[in-house]
Each structure stands twice: as C-alpha cells, then as structure tokens.
Design a protein around this motif. Sequence first.
Motif, mmCIF file in Angstrom:
data_model
loop_
_atom_site.group_PDB
_atom_site.id
_atom_site.type_symbol
_atom_site.label_atom_id
_atom_site.label_comp_id
_atom_site.label_asym_id
_atom_site.label_seq_id
_atom_site.Cartn_x
_atom_site.Cartn_y
_atom_site.Cartn_z
ATOM 1 N N GLU A 22 0.940 -1.216 -0.092
ATOM 2 C CA GLU A 22 -0.168 -0.160 0.015
ATOM 3 C C GLU A 22 1.107 1.089 -0.011
ATOM 4 O OE1 GLU A 22 -3.563 2.278 0.023
ATOM 5 O OE2 GLU A 22 -3.028 0.391 -0.753
ATOM 6 N N VAL A 23 2.217 1.229 0.592
ATOM 7 C CA VAL A 23 3.075 2.414 0.705
ATOM 8 C C VAL A 23 3.333 2.493 -0.854
ATOM 9 C CG1 VAL A 23 5.089 3.079 1.541
ATOM 10 C CG2 VAL A 23 3.631 1.978 3.225
ATOM 11 N N MET B 87 2.837 5.892 -2.999
ATOM 12 C CA MET B 87 3.793 6.698 -3.534
ATOM 13 C C MET B 87 3.919 6.825 -4.893
ATOM 14 S SD MET B 87 6.812 5.401 -1.035
ATOM 15 C CE MET B 87 8.258 6.059 -2.089
ATOM 16 N N THR B 88 3.284 5.974 -5.761
ATOM 17 C CA THR B 88 3.320 6.015 -7.278
ATOM 18 C C THR B 88 2.583 7.578 -7.492
ATOM 19 O OG1 THR B 88 1.320 4.666 -7.380
ATOM 20 C CG2 THR B 88 3.566 3.690 -7.632
ATOM 21 N N TYR C 124 8.431 11.382 1.991
ATOM 22 C CA TYR C 124 8.361 12.488 1.035
ATOM 23 C C TYR C 124 9.387 13.763 1.583
ATOM 24 C CZ TYR C 124 6.394 16.074 -2.315
ATOM 25 O OH TYR C 124 6.288 16.917 -3.246
ATOM 26 N N LEU C 125 9.002 14.105 2.959
ATOM 27 C CA LEU C 125 9.709 15.246 3.387
ATOM 28 C C LEU C 125 11.170 15.029 3.557
ATOM 29 C CD1 LEU C 125 7.523 16.321 6.502
ATOM 30 C CD2 LEU C 125 7.794 17.606 4.164
ATOM 31 N N LEU C 126 11.765 13.863 3.611
ATOM 32 C CA LEU C 126 12.989 13.726 3.731
ATOM 33 C C LEU C 126 13.736 13.634 2.368
ATOM 34 C CD1 LEU C 126 13.741 10.760 6.593
ATOM 35 C CD2 LEU C 126 13.845 13.513 6.781
ATOM 36 N N PHE D 287 9.569 8.405 -7.214
ATOM 37 C CA PHE D 287 9.363 7.886 -8.602
ATOM 38 C C PHE D 287 9.796 6.219 -8.560
ATOM 39 C CE2 PHE D 287 10.577 12.217 -8.999
ATOM 40 C CZ PHE D 287 9.503 12.642 -9.244
ATOM 41 N N ASN D 288 10.896 5.721 -7.894
ATOM 42 C CA ASN D 288 11.171 4.548 -7.850
ATOM 43 C C ASN D 288 10.926 3.687 -6.651
ATOM 44 O OD1 ASN D 288 12.398 2.009 -8.158
ATOM 45 N ND2 ASN D 288 14.604 2.879 -8.277
ATOM 46 N N THR D 289 9.927 3.043 -6.534
ATOM 47 C CA THR D 289 9.437 2.123 -5.252
ATOM 48 C C THR D 289 9.704 0.742 -5.383
ATOM 49 O OG1 THR D 289 7.108 1.633 -6.326
ATOM 50 C CG2 THR D 289 7.696 3.811 -5.048
#
Length: 251
Positions: A71-72, A76-77, A108-110, A134-136
């Motif tokens: 799900e993460v 993220m996509t 995201y923040l990091l 972009f790359n998960t």
Amino acid sequence: MLKPLISRMGGKSKLRKTIIGMIPEHSCYVELFFGAGWVYFGKEKSKVEVINDIDRELVNLFKMLKYHAEEVRRLMTYEICSRDIFSEYKNIDINSLTDIQRAIRFIYLLSQSFASKGDNFGYGTTGMPGPQIFNTENLLKIKERLRNTYIENLNFEEIIKKYDRPHTFFFCDPPYFETKGYKDKFTEEYHIKLRDLLRNVEGKFILTINDHKQVREWYKGFNIIEAEVGYSVCKDNKGRRKFKELIITNY
C-alpha cells in the motif's frame, strides 16, 4: 546489499563496508540508533535482529513497510515533486493522518528536502528530484528484510537492558557530540550514560562517532580506530571535505 529507502544525517553509507567487516560472531544483532539503516541493510541476516530509534515517525515508517509495503508503494506512485505539497506535508497535523499516510509524509519530506533534514524544500538545476518519489521497486525487498526483525521505539538505556546478553552485538551510531542538525537533542549527559552502559555490557559493541577530544577521553581504554569520511551537506565546494570519525569497540 540493500540501499536504504531514506537518507539521514550521519548515515553510514561511506563506512558500512568497514563496519560490517568488523562485526564479531553473535546471535542477536541490535541497532540502538537506527536512522537510515545502512549497516543493517548491508549485512547478512543474524539469527535475531532488533532495530531501534527514538524517532516515532521513523519507526512508524518501518512498521508500515513491514506490514503494508504494497500500500505504501501504491500511494507513492501518485506523488510528484512540488513545493506546495512539501509545505502541506510539513505543516499538517500528523494526528489527522493514518499510520500509512504518516509514512508517506515522512518519506516525502526527507527525500524532497535539502540534506534530507525535512526542513526546507530541495531543488536544483542540475539534477532530478529525489528518486524515492518515482522509484518504489526497493520497497518490497525492504519489507522482506524487515520480516523477522523486532522494531522498537525506546531509549537506548531500555534497549541495552532488555537485549544485553553474552551473544548480543550492539551497533551504536548516536548523534555526534557537539554537532548541529540533529532533530533530537543528545546531550553530554546522554553520551556519558551510553558510555557507562557500554562499559558494562555482557555482549560486544561497535560505536561510531565524530573524532572529538572529549570523546577520546570518555572511551580511553577501549579499542579506537580512526577513519576519514567525505561528507557534504553544503551546496558549494567549501563544504565538501573529509571529516574524521572514530570506530570504537570493546573487543
């Protein structure tokens, strides 16, 4: 070796091969100050593994990767690199978010901030935005690595007391002494407490820390190895230089 999903101040990307090569025989592996996890993600699995950090959001991220990596990855996509989104994530009330949403926010923040501190939006004219957005593909590998690992969110004193055994190895990478930029303040009193506990552990440890006169005094009598590492959190070449570090062991 796996590459960590995030970057953190003081990360051991440049030293991890040296550290891993120094790890003694053990059954239980414990990281007191996990951060990005360069050593953990780079070494071979131990029979028992424990990762700990006092940062609640960091620990939540790894819990979500352990139990909800798919799900993460899906969420993220949909993320894009945007100053407005960065500002929204930075200022939102995290208590209004689900644990999975908190994990997305943290990544995201990091990944989109200067020096991975999560404070200021990072941008430039010579490179693309942080690839984590972009790359998960690495997420599922990280989930598998975390599958049989205990994830703790306690102070270092409690972790040492709970897990110290003759067959335990502690990797300790605390905030560096008198060094700015860390989110959580680690005072001289904490450094002394850590030293006193490590002095009396049944197991073995490696401690990595900045080369400071006071640190050398604290750990007099232990085995100390000097190292030079190139780090930079500056935009210009003036900040791109080598820093002296110490690798301290009780064996």
